[in-house]
Design a protein around this motif. Structure first.
Motif, PDB file in Angstrom:
ATOM      1  N   UNK A   1       0.810  -1.412  -0.102  1.00 34.62           N
ATOM      2  CA  UNK A   1      -0.113  -0.102   0.039  1.00 34.62           C
ATOM      3  C   UNK A   1       0.632   1.123   0.162  1.00 34.62           C
ATOM      4  N   UNK A   2       0.318   2.447   0.214  1.00 33.96           N
ATOM      5  CA  UNK A   2       0.860   3.695   0.211  1.00 33.96           C
ATOM      6  C   UNK A   2       0.992   4.062   1.646  1.00 33.96           C
ATOM      7  N   UNK A   3       2.160   4.734   1.990  1.00 33.15           N
ATOM      8  CA  UNK A   3       2.634   5.259   3.308  1.00 33.15           C
ATOM      9  C   UNK A   3       3.059   6.742   2.975  1.00 33.15           C
ATOM     10  N   UNK A   4       2.696   7.520   4.222  1.00 34.10           N
ATOM     11  CA  UNK A   4       3.067   8.694   4.342  1.00 34.10           C
ATOM     12  C   UNK A   4       4.089   8.808   5.471  1.00 34.10           C
ATOM     13  N   UNK A   5       5.323   9.340   5.280  1.00 34.77           N
ATOM     14  CA  UNK A   5       6.376   9.192   6.275  1.00 34.77           C
ATOM     15  C   UNK A   5       6.871  10.816   6.417  1.00 34.77           C
ATOM     16  N   UNK A   6       7.180  11.029   7.694  1.00 35.10           N
ATOM     17  CA  UNK A   6       7.560  12.377   8.223  1.00 35.10           C
ATOM     18  C   UNK A   6       9.104  12.375   8.275  1.00 35.10           C
ATOM     19  N   UNK A   7       9.523  13.384   7.507  1.00 33.26           N
ATOM     20  CA  UNK A   7      11.069  13.800   7.550  1.00 33.26           C
ATOM     21  C   UNK A   7      11.582  14.140   9.060  1.00 33.26           C
TER      22      UNK A   7
END
Length: 145
Positions: A90-96
């Motif tokens: 799936x799709x994942x949003x990751x924070x910097x």
């Protein structure tokens, strides 16, 4: 699963060390703090996302397990404050996050309470299972009809 270049292993070990040094005080104050666990970067593998060369893996801490992306050594373009990662699952949003030593990583918490784990070996096995699940499609198999 593809393997890492030899120079990536010490880099990931250093990343875990600097992450620990940066966050240990706040982790110890968490209600999820597990004193049986340390900080380790595990199960990393090369990954291409668009034109970006990345390393994708797990970061174990005494409080949580993170999906982590580290730009490869040959990745020189900025990837922004949020990385949108497309894995087979799936799709994942990751924070910097940039650590004080200059290391860069993108992270997303996967498990927030690891109090049931009694050792780093258990955490490593859990990280392996997590990464296996993330790197496999949830869709029906081609033979499944």
């Amino acid at each position: 699963m593809r393997t890492l270049a030899a120079q990536e292993y010490p880099r990931l070990a250093e990343l875990a060390l600097h992450y620990r040094d940066t966050h240990l005080r706040s982790m110890k104050q968490s209600s999820h703090y597990n004193p049986c666990l340390g900080v380790d970067a595990l199960c990393f593998q090369p990954w291409e996302e668009g034109h970006a060369s990345l390393l994708v893996g797990a970061l174990i801490t005494p409080c949580a397990m993170w999906l982590v992306v580290v730009p490869s050594l040959d990745q020189h373009d900025s990837l922004g404050d949020v990385l949108r990662l497309t894995l087979p699952s799936g799709h994942y949003s990751l924070s910097y996050e940039q650590l004080p030593n200059g290391s860069e990583l993108y992270k997303r918490v996967i498990l927030e309470d690891l109090n049931d784990l009694a050792s780093m070996q258990e955490a490593a096995r859990l990280a392996q299972r997590m990464m296996t699940q993330l790197m496999v499609s949830d869709g029906p198999s081609p033979e499944g009809g």
